[in-house]
Design an enzyme around this catalytic site. Structure first.
Site, PDB file in Angstrom:
ATOM      1  N   HIS A  66       0.844  -1.202   0.000  1.00 27.98           N
ATOM      2  CA  HIS A  66       0.000   0.000   0.000  1.00 27.98           C
ATOM      3  C   HIS A  66       0.875   1.245   0.000  1.00 27.98           C
ATOM      4  O   HIS A  66       1.810   1.347   0.785  1.00 27.98           O
ATOM      5  CB  HIS A  66      -0.913   0.018   1.232  1.00 27.98           C
ATOM      6  CG  HIS A  66      -2.079  -0.907   1.128  1.00 27.98           C
ATOM      7  ND1 HIS A  66      -3.306  -0.625   1.663  1.00 27.98           N
ATOM      8  CD2 HIS A  66      -2.201  -2.120   0.530  1.00 27.98           C
ATOM      9  CE1 HIS A  66      -4.148  -1.622   1.400  1.00 27.98           C
ATOM     10  NE2 HIS A  66      -3.496  -2.545   0.720  1.00 27.98           N
ATOM     11  N   TYR A  73      -8.596   5.267   8.248  1.00 28.82           N
ATOM     12  CA  TYR A  73      -8.706   5.526   9.684  1.00 28.82           C
ATOM     13  C   TYR A  73      -9.711   6.672   9.826  1.00 28.82           C
ATOM     14  O   TYR A  73      -9.434   7.791   9.377  1.00 28.82           O
ATOM     15  CB  TYR A  73      -7.354   5.960  10.262  1.00 28.82           C
ATOM     16  CG  TYR A  73      -6.313   4.854  10.359  1.00 28.82           C
ATOM     17  CD1 TYR A  73      -5.556   4.469   9.260  1.00 28.82           C
ATOM     18  CD2 TYR A  73      -6.093   4.194  11.566  1.00 28.82           C
ATOM     19  CE1 TYR A  73      -4.608   3.462   9.356  1.00 28.82           C
ATOM     20  CE2 TYR A  73      -5.135   3.182  11.678  1.00 28.82           C
ATOM     21  CZ  TYR A  73      -4.402   2.821  10.567  1.00 28.82           C
ATOM     22  OH  TYR A  73      -3.452   1.836  10.665  1.00 28.82           O
ATOM     23  N   PRO A 132      -3.577  -0.768  19.071  1.00 28.22           N
ATOM     24  CA  PRO A 132      -3.317  -1.173  17.691  1.00 28.22           C
ATOM     25  C   PRO A 132      -3.408  -0.057  16.648  1.00 28.22           C
ATOM     26  O   PRO A 132      -3.102  -0.291  15.479  1.00 28.22           O
ATOM     27  CB  PRO A 132      -4.396  -2.237  17.430  1.00 28.22           C
ATOM     28  CG  PRO A 132      -5.475  -1.944  18.408  1.00 28.22           C
ATOM     29  CD  PRO A 132      -4.828  -1.336  19.598  1.00 28.22           C
ATOM     30  N   LYS A 186       1.753  -1.171  15.235  1.00 27.32           N
ATOM     31  CA  LYS A 186       3.172  -1.223  15.581  1.00 27.32           C
ATOM     32  C   LYS A 186       3.624  -2.485  16.321  1.00 27.32           C
ATOM     33  O   LYS A 186       4.829  -2.775  16.373  1.00 27.32           O
ATOM     34  CB  LYS A 186       3.533  -0.009  16.460  1.00 27.32           C
ATOM     35  CG  LYS A 186       3.668   1.269  15.681  1.00 27.32           C
ATOM     36  CD  LYS A 186       4.970   1.335  14.925  1.00 27.32           C
ATOM     37  CE  LYS A 186       4.971   2.337  13.808  1.00 27.32           C
ATOM     38  NZ  LYS A 186       4.500   1.841  12.518  1.00 27.32           N
ATOM     39  N   TYR A 202       4.669   5.708  10.439  1.00 23.58           N
ATOM     40  CA  TYR A 202       3.765   4.634  10.009  1.00 23.58           C
ATOM     41  C   TYR A 202       4.491   3.594   9.164  1.00 23.58           C
ATOM     42  O   TYR A 202       4.311   2.392   9.355  1.00 23.58           O
ATOM     43  CB  TYR A 202       2.577   5.240   9.242  1.00 23.58           C
ATOM     44  CG  TYR A 202       1.434   4.266   9.091  1.00 23.58           C
ATOM     45  CD1 TYR A 202       0.562   4.016  10.156  1.00 23.58           C
ATOM     46  CD2 TYR A 202       1.224   3.579   7.898  1.00 23.58           C
ATOM     47  CE1 TYR A 202      -0.476   3.099  10.028  1.00 23.58           C
ATOM     48  CE2 TYR A 202       0.194   2.669   7.763  1.00 23.58           C
ATOM     49  CZ  TYR A 202      -0.656   2.439   8.835  1.00 23.58           C
ATOM     50  OH  TYR A 202      -1.681   1.526   8.708  1.00 23.58           O
TER      51      TYR A 202
HETATM   52  P1  RFL Z   1       2.729 -13.111  20.641  1.00 28.67           P
HETATM   53  O1  RFL Z   1       2.279 -13.005  19.243  1.00 28.67           O
HETATM   54  O2  RFL Z   1       1.718 -12.901  21.714  1.00 28.67           O
HETATM   55  O3  RFL Z   1       3.435 -14.522  20.812  1.00 28.67           O
HETATM   56  C1  RFL Z   1       3.749 -15.049  22.071  1.00 28.67           C
HETATM   57  C2  RFL Z   1       3.720 -16.547  21.979  1.00 28.67           C
HETATM   58  O4  RFL Z   1       4.102 -17.079  23.256  1.00 28.67           O
HETATM   59  C3  RFL Z   1       3.244 -18.138  23.564  1.00 28.67           C
HETATM   60  N1  RFL Z   1       3.219 -18.338  25.026  1.00 28.67           N
HETATM   61  C4  RFL Z   1       3.840 -19.347  25.647  1.00 28.67           C
HETATM   62  N2  RFL Z   1       4.610 -20.343  25.187  1.00 28.67           N
HETATM   63  C5  RFL Z   1       5.088 -21.244  26.083  1.00 28.67           C
HETATM   64  N3  RFL Z   1       4.788 -21.198  27.408  1.00 28.67           N
HETATM   65  C6  RFL Z   1       3.994 -20.218  27.915  1.00 28.67           C
HETATM   66  N4  RFL Z   1       3.685 -20.200  29.212  1.00 28.67           N
HETATM   67  C7  RFL Z   1       3.504 -19.231  27.019  1.00 28.67           C
HETATM   68  N5  RFL Z   1       2.702 -18.138  27.173  1.00 28.67           N
HETATM   69  C8  RFL Z   1       2.548 -17.608  25.962  1.00 28.67           C
HETATM   70  C9  RFL Z   1       1.903 -17.733  22.994  1.00 28.67           C
HETATM   71  O5  RFL Z   1       1.050 -18.863  22.798  1.00 28.67           O
HETATM   72  C10 RFL Z   1       2.324 -17.080  21.675  1.00 28.67           C
HETATM   73  O6  RFL Z   1       2.362 -17.990  20.617  1.00 28.67           O
HETATM   74  O7  RFL Z   1       3.918 -12.068  20.962  1.00 28.67           O
HETATM   75  P2  RFL Z   1       5.103 -11.515  20.027  1.00 28.67           P
HETATM   76  O8  RFL Z   1       5.827 -12.627  19.365  1.00 28.67           O
HETATM   77  O9  RFL Z   1       5.840 -10.571  20.876  1.00 28.67           O
HETATM   78  O10 RFL Z   1       4.366 -10.719  18.840  1.00 28.67           O
HETATM   79  C11 RFL Z   1       3.609  -9.573  19.112  1.00 28.67           C
HETATM   80  C12 RFL Z   1       2.473  -9.435  18.102  1.00 28.67           C
HETATM   81  O11 RFL Z   1       1.733 -10.645  18.081  1.00 28.67           O
HETATM   82  C13 RFL Z   1       1.548  -8.262  18.434  1.00 28.67           C
HETATM   83  O12 RFL Z   1       2.304  -7.161  18.870  1.00 28.67           O
HETATM   84  C14 RFL Z   1       0.702  -7.842  17.212  1.00 28.67           C
HETATM   85  O13 RFL Z   1      -0.257  -8.816  16.912  1.00 28.67           O
HETATM   86  C15 RFL Z   1       0.002  -6.512  17.489  1.00 28.67           C
HETATM   87  N6  RFL Z   1      -0.877  -6.095  16.373  1.00 28.67           N
HETATM   88  C16 RFL Z   1      -0.345  -5.470  15.285  1.00 28.67           C
HETATM   89  N7  RFL Z   1       0.975  -5.316  15.151  1.00 28.67           N
HETATM   90  C17 RFL Z   1       1.493  -4.785  14.014  1.00 28.67           C
HETATM   91  O14 RFL Z   1       2.729  -4.647  13.925  1.00 28.67           O
HETATM   92  N8  RFL Z   1       0.697  -4.404  12.953  1.00 28.67           N
HETATM   93  C18 RFL Z   1      -0.671  -4.526  13.021  1.00 28.67           C
HETATM   94  O15 RFL Z   1      -1.364  -4.231  12.063  1.00 28.67           O
HETATM   95  C19 RFL Z   1      -1.249  -5.049  14.222  1.00 28.67           C
HETATM   96  N9  RFL Z   1      -2.570  -5.218  14.315  1.00 28.67           N
HETATM   97  C20 RFL Z   1      -2.261  -6.337  16.432  1.00 28.67           C
HETATM   98  C21 RFL Z   1      -3.088  -5.865  15.389  1.00 28.67           C
HETATM   99  C22 RFL Z   1      -2.840  -7.033  17.512  1.00 28.67           C
HETATM  100  C23 RFL Z   1      -4.198  -7.260  17.533  1.00 28.67           C
HETATM  101  N10 RFL Z   1      -4.730  -7.989  18.621  1.00 28.67           N
HETATM  102  C24 RFL Z   1      -5.482  -9.159  18.452  1.00 28.67           C
HETATM  103  C25 RFL Z   1      -4.185  -7.775  19.940  1.00 28.67           C
HETATM  104  C26 RFL Z   1      -4.456  -6.074  15.419  1.00 28.67           C
HETATM  105  C27 RFL Z   1      -5.026  -6.756  16.497  1.00 28.67           C
HETATM  106  C28 RFL Z   1      -6.498  -6.946  16.495  1.00 28.67           C
HETATM  107  C1  PHB Z   2      -5.339  -4.922  10.476  1.00 28.95           C
HETATM  108  O1  PHB Z   2      -5.449  -5.030   9.245  1.00 28.95           O
HETATM  109  O2  PHB Z   2      -5.614  -5.876  11.251  1.00 28.95           O
HETATM  110  C2  PHB Z   2      -4.891  -3.637  11.091  1.00 28.95           C
HETATM  111  C3  PHB Z   2      -4.597  -2.574  10.252  1.00 28.95           C
HETATM  112  C4  PHB Z   2      -4.182  -1.368  10.815  1.00 28.95           C
HETATM  113  C5  PHB Z   2      -4.080  -1.243  12.185  1.00 28.95           C
HETATM  114  C6  PHB Z   2      -4.368  -2.316  13.015  1.00 28.95           C
HETATM  115  C7  PHB Z   2      -4.772  -3.517  12.463  1.00 28.95           C
HETATM  116  O3  PHB Z   2      -3.707  -0.045  12.729  1.00 28.95           O
END
Ligand code: RFL
Ligand code: PHB
Length: 398
Positions: free
Chosen positions: A74, A203, A295, A299, A387
Site C-alpha cells: 500500500h 482511519y 493497535p 506497531k 507509520y
Molecule cells: P505473541 O504473538 O503474543 O506470541 C507469544 C507466543 O508465546 C506463547 N506463550 C507461551 N509459550 C510457552 N509457554 C507459555 N507459558 C507461554 N505463554 C505464551 C503464545 O502462545 C504465543 O504464541 O507475541 P510476540 O511474538 O511478541 O508478537 C507480538 C504481536 O503478536 C503483536 O504485537 C501484534 O499482533 C500486534 N498487532 C499489530 N501489530 C502490528 O505490527 N501491525 C498490526 O497491524 C497489528 N494489528 C495487532 C493488530 C494485535 C491485535 N490484537 C489481536 C491484539 C491487530 C489486532 C487486532
Molecule cells: C489490520 O489489518 O488488522 C490492522 C490494520 C491497521 C491497524 C491495526 C490492524 O492499525
C-alpha cells in the site's frame, strides 16, 4: 528428560520465531517452546500491517516470498473526518517507503516452516513453563510435554511469550520498572466476505467514535470500530454492526462501506505498557512480553521484530567476541525504538478516538490536530515516517 541448547526461546510468536531464524544465521543453536499447537498459532487472527523495515527483514531472512506474492503493498492511507477522506502518500513523504498488508498468521506459517526447515526444534503444546537460575551462567527452563516433566538447560533465555507469558513474571516485581496506561475504549474487530470498500486503509474519526477499514484480500475484509471494552460480541447482531460502520463512515463523497457475511468477531482491550527491565541476569525480554501498544499505529509486531534484531546481534557478539557489552546495551538500545513506537501509537489513538468523559475543548483539539496533519507537509511527513517504520538499528549486521 533434560536437553541443552545455547538459547532457549519461550514463545513461537513473531518475536520468538524471528529470533530463532536470526540466531540460526549466526550459527547459534536454539530451541523454541510454545504452549499452543501449531494449528492454533497458524490460525490466530491478529496483525495485518507490516512496516517497510519488517517486510525487508522477512525478505533478507528468505521468508518473504509468499508475502510478496499474496500480500498487498500500500502506498497510502486515508484519514477520514468531517465527511471527507484525506490521503497520506507514504512513498512521496518517506523517500519511497510503503507498507505491506499481510496477515500475521500467514507470517507465522512462513516463519514456522523456515525455522523447522533449518533444523531448529519447536516444541508445541508445552505447559507449566518455569524459569530457573536466571542469575547463574546456566539457566534452566522447566516444563511439561505430553504429561512428562522436561527441562532445557541453556546459556540464555529469550522471553518471547507475549503479554501473558511467564518470562516477565520471572523477574522479581521489585526489580521491574513498568509503565501502564489503560484506555477507556476497546476495538470491535470483524472479518467479512466482501470486496474492498477502498483501495487503501481508512482511519476514520466521527462523532460516534473511531472506525478502521482494513483488508486481507480481494474477497475478505478486516474492519474495526471503537467500542466499550467491557461490551460483548453477542450484543452486536450483524445488522447492528453494519449500521455502526455505515454511520461512522458516512461521507459526502458518494461512497459506502461494502457489506458482506461476517465470519469472525472479537473485542480487544487497548493499553500502552512498557516493562523497561528487558534483562534480568540471563533472561532477555522481546516483543509483547515487554511492551504493548494500542493497535491504532499498527506497531506491535513491528516493534517485536526490531527488538529481536538487536537481541540476536548482541548474542552473536557474545559468542563471537566473548563479551557481554552488546547484551548490556540491549535494553537501552531497544527501548529507544520501543518508546518511539509507544508514543506514536498513543498519538494516533488520542487523535482518532473519542475518550469517555472528555471535555469539549479536547474534542475540538482533536479536529484541529487532524486538520493540521492532513494540510501540513511537515505534519503528514511525521505521521508517514512513523507509520512506514523507522529503520531497525543493527539491521546491517544480521
Ligand atoms: P505473541 O504473538 O503474543 O506470541 C507469544 C507466543 O508465546 C506463547 N506463550 C507461551 N509459550 C510457552 N509457554 C507459555 N507459558 C507461554 N505463554 C505464551 C503464545 O502462545 C504465543 O504464541 O507475541 P510476540 O511474538 O511478541 O508478537 C507480538 C504481536 O503478536 C503483536 O504485537 C501484534 O499482533 C500486534 N498487532 C499489530 N501489530 C502490528 O505490527 N501491525 C498490526 O497491524 C497489528 N494489528 C495487532 C493488530 C494485535 C491485535 N490484537 C489481536 C491484539 C491487530 C489486532 C487486532
Ligand atoms: C489490520 O489489518 O488488522 C490492522 C490494520 C491497521 C491497524 C491495526 C490492524 O492499525
Amino acid at each position: 528428560m533434560h536437553t541443552t541448547t545455547q538459547v532457549g526461546i519461550i514463545g513461537a510468536g513473531p518475536a520468538g520465531l524471528l529470533l530463532a531464524l536470526l540466531l540460526h544465521r549466526k550459527g547459534i543453536a536454539c530451541t523454541v517452546l510454545e504452549q499452543r499447537t501449531r494449528q492454533d498459532i497458524e490460525a490466530t487472527i491478529k496483525a495485518g500491517v507490516l512496516e517497510h523495515p519488517t517486510a525487508e527483514l522477512l525478505r533478507q531472512l528468505g521468508v518473504g516470498a509468499r508475502m510478496d506474492q499474496e500480500g498487498f503493498v500500500h502506498e497510502g492511507i486515508e484519514l477520514a473526518f468531517g465527511g471527507r477522506r484525506h490521503r497520506i502518500d507514504l512513498p512521496e513523504l518517506t523517500g519511497g517507503k510503503t507498507i505491506t498488508v499481510y496477515a500475521q498468521h500467514e507470517v507465522i506459517k512462513d516463519l514456522v516452516a523456515a525455522v523447522l526447515a533449518n533444523g531448529t526444534p519447536i516444541e508445541f503444546g508445552v505447559s507449566d513453563v518455569r524459569l530457573d537460575g536466571l542469575e547463574t551462567a546456566r539457566p534452566t527452563i522447566h516444563y511439561a510435554h505430553t504429561g512428562n516433566a522436561r527441562s532445557l538447560g541453556c546459556d540464555f533465555i529469550g522471553g518471547c511469550d507475549g503479554f501473558h507469558g511467564p518470562s516477565r513474571q520471572a523477574i522479581p516485581a521489585t526489580l521491574r520498572q513498568e509503565h501502564l496506561k489503560v484506555y477507556p475504549c476497546g476495538w470491535f474487530g470483524i472479518l467479512c466476505e466482501a470486496p474492498p470498500s477502498s483501495k487503501e486503509l481508512i482511519y476514520a474519526q466521527s462523532d460516534r467514535g473511531f472506525a478502521l477499514l482494513s483488508t486481507r484480500s480481494q474477497s475478505i475484509q478486516r474492519l474495526y470500530f471503537q467500542c466499550d471494552p467491557s461490551d460483548h460480541v453477542d450484543n452486536w447482531s450483524d445488522d447492528r454492526i453494519w449500521a455502526e460502520f455505515q454511520a461512522r463512515l458516512a461521507n459526502t463523497e458518494g461512497w459506502q462501506v461494502q457489506e458482506g457475511r461476517i465470519f469472525q468477531k472479537g473485542i480487544i482491550a487497548m493499553r500502552s505498557f512498557i516493562c523497561e527491565t528487558l534483562r534480568h541476569g540471563r533472561l532477555f525480554l522481546a516483543g509483547d512480553s515487554a511492551h504493548i501498544v494500542p493497535p491504532t499505529g499498527a506497531k506491535g509486531l513491528n516493534l517485536a521484530a526490531g527488538d529481536v534484531v538487536l537481541l540476536a546481534n548482541a548474542l552473536a557478539r557474545y559468542y563471537r567476541d566473548d563479551t557481554e557489552a552488546g547484551l548490556n546495551e540491549y535494553p537501552e538500545r531497544a527501548l529507544r525504538r520501543i518508546w518511539r513506537g509507544e508514543h506514536f501509537s498513543w498519538w494516533m489513538t488520542q487523535m482518532l478516538h473519542d475518550m469517555e468523559g472528555e471535555d469539549s475543548i479536547t474534542r475540538r483539539f482533536r479536529r484541529a490536530q487532524l486538520d493540521y496533519v492532513v494540510s501540513s507537509r511537515a505534519a503528514s511527513t511525521a505521521l508517514a515516517e512513523n507509520y512506514v517504520g523507522l529503520p531497525f538499528e543493527g539491521i546491517e549486521q544480521i
